[in-house]
Design an enzyme around this catalytic site. Structure first.
Site, PDB file in Angstrom:
ATOM      1  N   LYS A 133       0.922  -1.154   0.098  1.00  0.00           N
ATOM      2  CA  LYS A 133      -0.125   0.063  -0.130  1.00  0.00           C
ATOM      3  C   LYS A 133       0.941   1.346   0.157  1.00  0.00           C
ATOM      4  CE  LYS A 133      -3.834  -0.323   0.101  1.00  0.00           C
ATOM      5  NZ  LYS A 133      -4.968  -0.508  -1.079  1.00  0.00           N
TER       6      LYS A 133
ATOM      7  N   HIS B  35      -1.965   3.109  -7.114  1.00  0.00           N
ATOM      8  CA  HIS B  35      -3.337   3.729  -7.623  1.00  0.00           C
ATOM      9  C   HIS B  35      -3.160   5.142  -8.251  1.00  0.00           C
ATOM     10  CE1 HIS B  35      -4.975   0.466  -5.436  1.00  0.00           C
ATOM     11  NE2 HIS B  35      -4.423   0.513  -4.337  1.00  0.00           N
TER      12      HIS B  35
ATOM     13  N   VAL C 201     -16.075  -3.448  -3.987  1.00  0.00           N
ATOM     14  CA  VAL C 201     -14.932  -3.982  -3.623  1.00  0.00           C
ATOM     15  C   VAL C 201     -13.803  -3.190  -4.461  1.00  0.00           C
ATOM     16  CG1 VAL C 201     -13.461  -6.144  -3.897  1.00  0.00           C
ATOM     17  CG2 VAL C 201     -16.038  -6.095  -3.444  1.00  0.00           C
TER      18      VAL C 201
ATOM     19  N   ASP D  52     -12.878   2.681  -6.621  1.00  0.00           N
ATOM     20  CA  ASP D  52     -12.416   3.695  -7.649  1.00  0.00           C
ATOM     21  C   ASP D  52     -12.834   5.134  -7.392  1.00  0.00           C
ATOM     22  OD1 ASP D  52     -10.722   2.376  -9.240  1.00  0.00           O
ATOM     23  OD2 ASP D  52     -12.282   1.530 -10.305  1.00  0.00           O
TER      24      ASP D  52
ATOM     25  N   ILE E 247     -14.160  -0.690   1.511  1.00  0.00           N
ATOM     26  CA  ILE E 247     -12.916  -0.538   2.201  1.00  0.00           C
ATOM     27  C   ILE E 247     -11.911  -0.986   1.026  1.00  0.00           C
ATOM     28  CG2 ILE E 247     -11.544  -1.804   4.102  1.00  0.00           C
ATOM     29  CD1 ILE E 247     -14.381  -2.351   5.409  1.00  0.00           C
ATOM     30  N   ASP E 248     -11.029  -0.162   1.281  1.00  0.00           N
ATOM     31  CA  ASP E 248      -9.866  -0.393   0.096  1.00  0.00           C
ATOM     32  C   ASP E 248      -8.631  -1.374   0.440  1.00  0.00           C
ATOM     33  OD1 ASP E 248      -8.411   1.183   1.676  1.00  0.00           O
ATOM     34  OD2 ASP E 248      -8.019   2.759   0.258  1.00  0.00           O
TER      35      ASP E 248
END
Length: 346
Positions: free
Chosen positions: A77, A95, A256, A259, A291-292
């Site tokens: 992350k 991302h 899920v 974006d 929830i990412d």
């Protein structure tokens, strides 16, 4: 031949328990001639000593900024805000390639430091399919949380556990539930479908063919919607504020994909992700779970599966079409933001 050096950093996010390498996959790399260092971490699902036993060198947490230039820094992350300029080749989920919030700033940091982002999302095979992903577990957990919310059994804050524990919680309680999975044929969609089936739900599965001409009325005639679509560009929204004013059975959405802030956001009814502490956003009579880092709720299973897929590609780091495509994706993203550097150290 230059020795390949990898440093697996501690995750900056306090709720992250996963790792890109398990001790077994790290050991395979070491036996293959890769020098693997691992930052110590009290949160990681595998103990530091397990990595040491696999042949990895343990180094202090947060030491990656001082690593030699030829070290590839591996994570999952986001990075901390410092150092501002990034000089290493970093492998993680940045991302930053779909115009998400903060994308330009992250790419600017790499440009200023002369480093590179080899985004895990951009590691794809000749057919454009990702070679390593957490999608199955993201879908499984996202759908499971939606079911538990529907039954009034979703407690907070969320805590990481095991699949065995989660499956016990999902055992059908006799209360009927109709669930729709969009993106049902992908990794994420399959995981969502498996969790819903385990919960005894009546599952509708849609993919590209079923969403070419979206039947909004049919969509709204479900209790739960799980969005498992991996969009790479603008997409026609599945739900809008106007849609929510129509008669509906739908009461829970598990997004899920998450974006948020991107043109690829298929559910623009909300604009912020939810968290382990506050997993549900209440919106116009609808519960949204977004929830990412869902797979971190089953960190051991998620890490083992992901690492098994990623590990073999790390042995060919920088010397395969998979990594060349990742470099191209980074260069293209940087240029799209009009960011350039004098020398390319990728």
């Amino acid at each position: 031949m230059t020795e390949l050096k990898l440093l697996m950093r501690e995750e900056f996010r306090s709720t992250e328990r996963r790792a890109p390498l398990s001790p077994d996959s790290a050991g395979d790399l070491v036996r293959g001639g890769v020098a693997v260092s691992v930052e110590r971490s009290p949160r990681r699902v595998f103990a530091d000593e397990e990595y040491a036993a696999a042949g990895c060198a343990l180094v202090p947490a947060g030491s990656w900024p001082d690593a030699p230039d030829d070290v590839h820094v591996l994570g999952l992350k986001e990075l901390p805000d410092q150092p501002d300029a990034l000089r290493h080749r970093h492998i993680f989920f940045g991302h930053a390639y779909k115009n998400q919030p903060g994308a330009r700033e992250l790419l600017r940091r790499f440009t200023d430091g002369g480093g590179a982002l080899l985004d895990l999302e951009s590691l794809v095979d000749d057919h454009g399919r990702r070679v390593a992903a957490f999608g199955y577990w993201a879908g499984y957990i996202g759908a499971a949380l939606a079911v538990l919310r529907h039954r009034g059994k979703l407690s907070k804050p969320l805590e990481p556990g095991t699949r065995e524990d989660l499956d016990k919680a999902l055992i059908a309680d006799g209360k009927p539930v109709r669930a729709l999975v969009i993106g049902a044929l992908g990794r994420c969609g399959r995981g969502a479908g498996d969790a819903l089936t385990a919960a005894g739900a009546e599952v509708t599965r849609w993919d590209l063919e079923e969403t070419k001409d979206l039947d909004v009325t049919a969509l709204l005639d479900h209790d739960i919607l799980v969005n498992a679509v991996l969009a790479t560009g603008p997409i026609t929204p599945f739900l809008t504020a106007e849609t929510l004013r129509r008669p509906r059975r739908l009461s829970i959405v598990a997004d899920v994909t998450c974006d948020v802030g991107s043109p690829a956001h298929a559910l623009p009814i909300y604009d912020e992700t939810t968290t382990w502490e506050e997993p549900v956003l209440r919106l116009d009579g609808l519960d949204v779970i977004a929830i990412d880092n869902l797979p971190s709720l089953l960190p051991r299973e998620a890490t083992v599966d992901f690492a098994a897929d990623l590990g073999p590609h790390l042995t060919a780091l920088g010397d395969s079409d998979v990594w060349r495509r990742a470099v191209t994706a980074f260069t293209t993203a940087r240029e799209s933001h009009d960011l350039h550097r004098k020398e390319d150290h990728v």
